[in-house]
Write an enzyme that holds these catalytic residues in place. Structure first.
Site, short mmCIF file in Angstrom:
data_model
loop_
_atom_site.label_atom_id
_atom_site.label_comp_id
_atom_site.label_asym_id
_atom_site.label_seq_id
_atom_site.Cartn_x
_atom_site.Cartn_y
_atom_site.Cartn_z
N GLU A 1 21.39 4.69 -16.41
CA GLU A 1 20.76 3.37 -16.26
C GLU A 1 21.73 2.39 -15.59
O GLU A 1 21.36 1.63 -14.69
CB GLU A 1 20.33 2.83 -17.63
CG GLU A 1 19.15 3.60 -18.21
CD GLU A 1 18.78 3.18 -19.63
OE1 GLU A 1 17.63 3.43 -20.02
OE2 GLU A 1 19.63 2.61 -20.34
N GLY B 1 20.72 1.63 -24.32
CA GLY B 1 21.21 2.96 -24.67
C GLY B 1 20.60 3.53 -25.93
O GLY B 1 20.95 4.62 -26.35
N GLY B 2 19.63 2.77 -26.51
CA GLY B 2 18.92 3.31 -27.67
C GLY B 2 18.26 4.64 -27.35
O GLY B 2 18.10 5.50 -28.21
N SER C 1 10.36 3.73 -24.18
CA SER C 1 8.92 3.66 -24.42
C SER C 1 8.26 2.57 -23.57
O SER C 1 7.14 2.74 -23.09
CB SER C 1 8.64 3.43 -25.91
OG SER C 1 9.29 2.26 -26.35
N THR C 2 8.95 1.45 -23.35
CA THR C 2 8.38 0.39 -22.53
C THR C 2 8.28 0.85 -21.08
O THR C 2 7.28 0.60 -20.39
CB THR C 2 9.23 -0.90 -22.63
OG1 THR C 2 9.55 -1.13 -24.00
CG2 THR C 2 8.47 -2.11 -22.10
N GLY D 1 13.75 -1.45 -19.76
CA GLY D 1 13.71 -2.16 -21.04
C GLY D 1 15.11 -2.46 -21.54
O GLY D 1 16.09 -2.30 -20.80
N ALA D 2 15.19 -2.90 -22.77
CA ALA D 2 16.50 -3.18 -23.39
C ALA D 2 16.34 -3.13 -24.90
O ALA D 2 15.22 -3.25 -25.42
CB ALA D 2 17.01 -4.55 -22.96
N ASP D 3 17.45 -2.95 -25.58
CA ASP D 3 17.44 -3.02 -27.05
C ASP D 3 17.63 -4.45 -27.53
O ASP D 3 17.15 -4.82 -28.59
CB ASP D 3 18.51 -2.08 -27.62
CG ASP D 3 18.23 -0.64 -27.21
OD1 ASP D 3 17.11 -0.17 -27.48
OD2 ASP D 3 19.10 -0.01 -26.60
N LYS E 1 13.12 -8.34 -29.08
CA LYS E 1 14.41 -7.94 -28.49
C LYS E 1 15.29 -9.14 -28.13
O LYS E 1 16.44 -8.97 -27.74
CB LYS E 1 14.17 -7.10 -27.23
CG LYS E 1 13.24 -5.90 -27.39
CD LYS E 1 13.91 -4.77 -28.10
CE LYS E 1 13.08 -3.50 -28.17
NZ LYS E 1 12.95 -2.77 -26.94
C1 5RP Z 1 17.31 3.69 -23.09
C2 5RP Z 1 17.30 2.21 -23.15
C3 5RP Z 1 15.99 1.54 -23.39
O1 5RP Z 1 15.73 0.67 -22.35
C4 5RP Z 1 16.04 0.78 -24.68
O2 5RP Z 1 16.43 1.68 -25.71
C5 5RP Z 1 14.68 0.18 -25.02
O3 5RP Z 1 13.77 1.19 -25.26
P1 5RP Z 1 12.28 0.90 -25.69
O4 5RP Z 1 11.57 0.39 -24.49
O5 5RP Z 1 11.77 2.27 -26.13
O6 5RP Z 1 12.29 -0.08 -26.83
O7 5RP Z 1 18.28 1.54 -22.99
O8 5RP Z 1 18.61 4.20 -22.98
#
Ligand code: 5RP
Length: 223
Positions: free
Chosen positions: A106, A98-99, A32-33, A85-87, A124
């Site tokens: 990636e 990987g969310g 989403s980011t 982005g990242a979780d 995060k």
């Molecule tokens: C997708 C990812 C995303 O970067 C991670 O899940 C963050 O997502 P968001 O920006 O929606 O919080 O690793 O595989």
């Protein structure tokens, strides 16, 4: 009035576009980011030379903005920058990702780029990775043996229901691991036969993070 989660993501997405220079060859992540980043890039006057996408989702969005998307195999040199982005992200620029189930592509695109620019909001940031379950993309026939091995390592494993990656593989989400040494854990999980990719990004850590907060966007560089 405080900024919503989407407003924080939009702010960091716009800040990331300001980091770019015209003619860059860009790696683009997923989530989403990143969706906000692609929109901000498409709406800006900055022209990148090309983009390599980490997912079908991001590729479609890039193309909708008229941004040229090419296959990684069509690029003969490292990409100038990878934006994703990242979780979770820790104080060393190590991440859990990987969310959104795009971790394998990636990691491939990040590894083919000169630097990783991570765009997150401050929810995060963590001291130690592992609060967010570690996603593991796995070959379908290895779900059971890999799950048993993860259990023996102290994790609780859940198959992500109804999800297959762009590569056609299922994902296991592993709860309860304390990732005290991210590089060692990344290697340890990769060594399990049947694991395609795990969501620890230590070998492909961030060079820089832009972190969106209620007070503005902070920039953090990692050695
Ligand atoms: C997708 C990812 C995303 O970067 C991670 O899940 C963050 O997502 P968001 O920006 O929606 O919080 O690793 O595989």
């Amino acid at each position: 009035m405080s900024l919503s989660s989407d407003e924080l993501k939009q702010a960091v997405a716009k800040a990331a576009v300001r980091e770019l220079t015209p003619g860059m060859r860009l790696g683009v992540g997923t989530g989403s980011t990143v969706d906000f980043f692609i929109d901000a890039l498409g709406e800006s006057s900055l022209a990148v030379r090309l983009a390599v996408s980490s997912s079908v989702r991001s590729e479609q969005r890039l193309r909708a903005h008229g941004i040229q998307v090419v296959s990684l195999n069509a690029v003969s040199e490292p990409l100038d920058l990878y934006v994703d982005g990242a979780d979770e992200i820790d104080g060393s620029g190590f991440m859990t990702k990987g969310g959104g189930a795009a971790l394998t592509r990636e990691k491939i695109v990040a590894s083919a780029s000169k630097a990783f620019l991570c765009i997150v909001d401050d929810s995060k940031q963590v001291k130690t990775l592992g609060r967010f379950p570690i996603p593991i993309e796995v070959i379908e026939m290895a779900i059971e043996p890999v799950s048993r091995a993860l259990l023996a390592m102290g994790g609780q494993v859940r198959l992500r229901e109804g999800v297959l990656t762009d590569n056609g593989h299922p994902i296991l989400d592993v709860h309860g691991l304390v990732i005290d040494d991210p590089r060692a854990w990344e290697d340890r999980l990769n060594a399990l036969p049947g694991v395609v990719t795990n969501g620890i990004f230590a070998r492909q850590g961030a060079a820089k993070a832009l972190v969106s907060t209620q007070q503005g966007v902070r920039s953090i560089s990692f050695g």
